[in-house]
Design a protein around this motif. Structure first.
Motif, PDB file in Angstrom:
ATOM      1  N   CYS A  96      37.543  40.572  21.435  1.00  0.00           N
ATOM      2  CA  CYS A  96      37.465  39.404  20.551  1.00  0.00           C
ATOM      3  C   CYS A  96      37.424  38.061  21.274  1.00  0.00           C
ATOM      4  CB  CYS A  96      38.657  39.397  19.585  1.00  0.00           C
ATOM      5  SG  CYS A  96      38.707  40.825  18.473  1.00  0.00           S
ATOM      6  N   GLY A  97      37.074  38.009  22.541  1.00  0.00           N
ATOM      7  CA  GLY A  97      37.040  36.694  23.170  1.00  0.00           C
ATOM      8  C   GLY A  97      36.907  36.741  24.668  1.00  0.00           C
ATOM      9  N   ILE A  98      37.573  35.799  25.330  1.00  0.00           N
ATOM     10  CA  ILE A  98      37.467  35.632  26.777  1.00  0.00           C
ATOM     11  C   ILE A  98      38.861  35.677  27.386  1.00  0.00           C
ATOM     12  CG2 ILE A  98      36.706  34.113  28.645  1.00  0.00           C
ATOM     13  CD1 ILE A  98      34.667  32.925  26.737  1.00  0.00           C
ATOM     14  N   THR A  99      39.013  36.472  28.426  1.00  0.00           N
ATOM     15  CA  THR A  99      40.283  36.572  29.133  1.00  0.00           C
ATOM     16  C   THR A  99      40.072  36.231  30.601  1.00  0.00           C
ATOM     17  OG1 THR A  99      41.160  38.286  27.653  1.00  0.00           O
ATOM     18  CG2 THR A  99      42.139  38.117  29.840  1.00  0.00           C
ATOM     19  N   TRP A 100      41.048  35.490  31.164  1.00  0.00           N
ATOM     20  CA  TRP A 100      41.018  35.101  32.565  1.00  0.00           C
ATOM     21  C   TRP A 100      42.274  35.627  33.247  1.00  0.00           C
ATOM     22  CZ3 TRP A 100      36.767  31.916  33.889  1.00  0.00           C
ATOM     23  CH2 TRP A 100      36.075  31.360  32.805  1.00  0.00           C
ATOM     24  N   PHE A 101      42.102  36.321  34.373  1.00  0.00           N
ATOM     25  CA  PHE A 101      43.218  36.766  35.192  1.00  0.00           C
ATOM     26  C   PHE A 101      43.169  36.045  36.535  1.00  0.00           C
ATOM     27  CE2 PHE A 101      42.645  40.483  32.404  1.00  0.00           C
ATOM     28  CZ  PHE A 101      43.962  40.729  32.013  1.00  0.00           C
ATOM     29  N   PHE A 102      44.277  35.401  36.905  1.00  0.00           N
ATOM     30  CA  PHE A 102      44.395  34.728  38.190  1.00  0.00           C
ATOM     31  C   PHE A 102      45.616  35.285  38.919  1.00  0.00           C
ATOM     32  CE2 PHE A 102      42.484  31.746  35.193  1.00  0.00           C
ATOM     33  CZ  PHE A 102      41.347  31.336  35.856  1.00  0.00           C
ATOM     34  N   GLY A 103      45.402  35.853  40.110  1.00  0.00           N
ATOM     35  CA  GLY A 103      46.520  36.360  40.892  1.00  0.00           C
ATOM     36  C   GLY A 103      47.369  37.371  40.156  1.00  0.00           C
ATOM     37  N   SER A 104      46.747  38.269  39.425  1.00  0.00           N
ATOM     38  CA  SER A 104      47.482  39.237  38.605  1.00  0.00           C
ATOM     39  C   SER A 104      47.090  40.661  38.986  1.00  0.00           C
ATOM     40  CB  SER A 104      47.211  38.983  37.124  1.00  0.00           C
ATOM     41  OG  SER A 104      47.684  37.707  36.731  1.00  0.00           O
ATOM     42  N   GLU A 105      47.869  41.630  38.495  1.00  0.00           N
ATOM     43  CA  GLU A 105      47.583  43.027  38.784  1.00  0.00           C
ATOM     44  C   GLU A 105      47.525  43.831  37.491  1.00  0.00           C
ATOM     45  OE1 GLU A 105      50.603  44.906  41.083  1.00  0.00           O
ATOM     46  OE2 GLU A 105      52.248  44.273  39.783  1.00  0.00           O
ATOM     47  N   LEU A 106      46.581  44.778  37.455  1.00  0.00           N
ATOM     48  CA  LEU A 106      46.458  45.704  36.334  1.00  0.00           C
ATOM     49  C   LEU A 106      46.567  47.108  36.903  1.00  0.00           C
ATOM     50  CD1 LEU A 106      44.344  43.131  35.848  1.00  0.00           C
ATOM     51  CD2 LEU A 106      44.001  44.319  33.700  1.00  0.00           C
ATOM     52  N   VAL A 107      47.548  47.861  36.421  1.00  0.00           N
ATOM     53  CA  VAL A 107      47.888  49.131  37.052  1.00  0.00           C
ATOM     54  C   VAL A 107      47.922  50.251  36.010  1.00  0.00           C
ATOM     55  CG1 VAL A 107      49.616  50.383  38.397  1.00  0.00           C
ATOM     56  CG2 VAL A 107      49.286  47.920  38.771  1.00  0.00           C
ATOM     57  N   LEU A 108      47.265  51.362  36.342  1.00  0.00           N
ATOM     58  CA  LEU A 108      47.379  52.578  35.547  1.00  0.00           C
ATOM     59  C   LEU A 108      47.921  53.661  36.467  1.00  0.00           C
ATOM     60  CD1 LEU A 108      44.948  53.965  32.916  1.00  0.00           C
ATOM     61  CD2 LEU A 108      45.913  55.484  34.627  1.00  0.00           C
ATOM     62  N   ASP A 109      49.105  54.158  36.167  1.00  0.00           N
ATOM     63  CA  ASP A 109      49.792  55.108  37.037  1.00  0.00           C
ATOM     64  C   ASP A 109      50.092  56.375  36.248  1.00  0.00           C
ATOM     65  OD1 ASP A 109      51.069  56.226  39.167  1.00  0.00           O
ATOM     66  OD2 ASP A 109      52.912  55.068  38.955  1.00  0.00           O
ATOM     67  N   VAL A 110      49.340  57.442  36.523  1.00  0.00           N
ATOM     68  CA  VAL A 110      49.528  58.704  35.796  1.00  0.00           C
ATOM     69  C   VAL A 110      49.742  59.849  36.791  1.00  0.00           C
ATOM     70  CG1 VAL A 110      48.416  58.137  33.623  1.00  0.00           C
ATOM     71  CG2 VAL A 110      47.004  58.815  35.543  1.00  0.00           C
ATOM     72  N   PRO A 111      50.865  59.837  37.507  1.00  0.00           N
ATOM     73  CA  PRO A 111      51.143  60.937  38.425  1.00  0.00           C
ATOM     74  C   PRO A 111      51.312  62.265  37.702  1.00  0.00           C
ATOM     75  CG  PRO A 111      53.076  59.544  38.171  1.00  0.00           C
ATOM     76  CD  PRO A 111      51.951  58.824  37.510  1.00  0.00           C
ATOM     77  N   SER A 112      51.800  62.185  36.443  1.00  0.00           N
ATOM     78  CA  SER A 112      51.961  63.407  35.653  1.00  0.00           C
ATOM     79  C   SER A 112      51.897  63.045  34.180  1.00  0.00           C
ATOM     80  CB  SER A 112      53.295  64.088  35.969  1.00  0.00           C
ATOM     81  OG  SER A 112      54.372  63.228  35.677  1.00  0.00           O
TER      82      SER A 112
END
Length: 397
Positions: free
Chosen positions: A207-223
């Motif tokens: 629905c729009g515009i997103t800006w990430f500055f100096g950020s982290e996006l993490v998906l962690d699925v060890p199990s």
């Protein structure tokens, strides 16, 4: 008699002060208020302009205080765990700054299996600082238009940290109609998805515009028992964009995960993603397909000045660029031929990209014994995808 009268006056004054402290007031025009787990002032009284429940606070904001662009409000939030916030804004509503005591100290949560920690609709000029937003299902649902700034915020969830959807459709995840745009900026923030059980999507931009500055996006699925393709960022719809600058996106799936694939970034149905100066890590220890950049149905990705780490098991596949009806501008030079399974002694036959987008240097079998520049070519076989531009032959390592 005079002494008794004076004593009575003093006692009356003390009593009046005690009564005022015990029945603290809420100023309907306050420029700032408190949210605390307890409004006890530590001296047997109650703090002024203090709320001890998010629901009571939000009712006061919406019905009494009614902040505006010329009369903004600051909510100072103390340490502790608080239940969910919901605000379906009427036109012009918003203009509130929510300031926490730090990540892990100020926590908004919803422990219900399908619960959201925060839900907003059409809200204007909100800010969030120094807090954790944690939910078993979705951290933040944003419906319709509006805008917010998120600084030093941690979003943690079991299905999605961010979920955009049209107005009055809080659970559909559909693409907003043309012209309905919101804008969000994240600074020094973390969006973390852990061991999903229903689905896995870090950030849904519809629905729009997103800006990430100096950020982290993490998906962690060890199990996890959930079996599906886990995704990092998905951007859908014309005019809808995600920008990442100086950030990191990383997806990991372990030996005990039932996930059937990983996709770091997906742009589809004319959605856009722009990535600059961002690390992209997509790693699985099992034999599943992993993909960094995926464009479908007129979706577009522009990736420049970024770095990649991509690994999977020997039977899986690694795809840096997957283009199916979209467009990807993301030329990249590998320091050496990509090693996708951790075995540098063997030729990788499970690496894929698009014609001409990847460059590297080959050194095994060159005519003069020196490294030669090579380009990924669809005209070469899977066992030797790299076209040696000096010797004019296809090579595998």
């Amino acid at each position: 008699m005079k002494s008794i009268y004076k004593l009575f006056v003093v006692l009356a004054a003390i009593l009046s002060l005690t009564t005022f402290s015990a029945h603290a007031a809420i100023d309907p025009g306050a420029s700032s208020v408190l949210l605390r787990t307890s409004c006890d002032d530590g001296a047997g009284g109650t703090l002024n302009n203090c709320f001890n429940a998010p629901g009571t606070l939000m009712n006061w904001i919406k019905n009494t205080r009614q902040p505006s662009a010329t009369s903004t409000l600051v909510v100072d939030i103390g340490p502790g765990t608080y239940q969910r916030i919901e605000w379906l804004c009427a036109p012009g509503q918003g203009h509130v700054s929510f300031r926490g005591a730090g990540r892990g100290r100020t926590v908004f949560t919803n422990d219900f299996v399908l619960g959201n920690a925060m839900t907003f609709q059409n809200c204007e000029n909100l800010t969030f600082d120094s807090m954790t937003i944690n939910a078993k299902f979705i951290s933040v649902v944003w419906a319709g238009k509006g805008n917010a700034t998120w600084t030093d915020v941690e979003l943690v969830a079991g299905y999605a940290t961010w979920y955009e959807t049209p107005e009055n459709q809080l659970s559909t995840g559909s693409v907003c109609p043309s012209g309905v745009n919101n804008e969000h900026k994240f600074f020094s923030s973390s969006l973390i998805l852990k061991n999903p059980t229903i689905g896995a999507l870090i950030y849904l931009n519809n629905c729009g515009i997103t800006w990430f500055f100096g950020s982290e996006l993490v998906l962690d699925v060890p199990s996890t028992t959930w079996g599906g393709v886990a995704m990092g960022v998905k951007s859908s719809g014309a005019g809808h964009e995600v920008h990442l600058y100086g950030s990191n996106i990383r997806l990991f799936s372990g030996d005990n995960s039932a996930a059937t694939g990983l996709v770091a970034l997906n742009a589809n149905t004319s959605g856009q993603i722009h990535i600059h100066g961002t690390g992209i890590d997509v790693i699985s220890t099992k034999d599943i397909p992993v993909t960094a950049l995926q464009a479908t149905t007129s979706g577009g990705i522009h990736a420049d000045e970024s770095a990649y780490v991509m690994r999977t098991g020997p039977g899986g596949t690694v795809t840096r660029i997957s283009n199916n009806g979209g467009h990807v501008h993301g030329v990249y030079t590998w320091m050496h031929v990509p090693d996708t399974d951790g075995n540098s002694a063997t030729v990788d036959t499970n690496y894929f990209s698009v014609n001409g987008a990847d460059q590297t240097f080959v050194k095994v079998g060159t005519s003069d014994g020196h490294p030669h520049p090579a380009i990924y070519s669809d005209a070469c076989t899977a066992a030797a995808r790299w076209y040696d531009t000096v010797d004019k032959v296809c090579r595998g390592q």
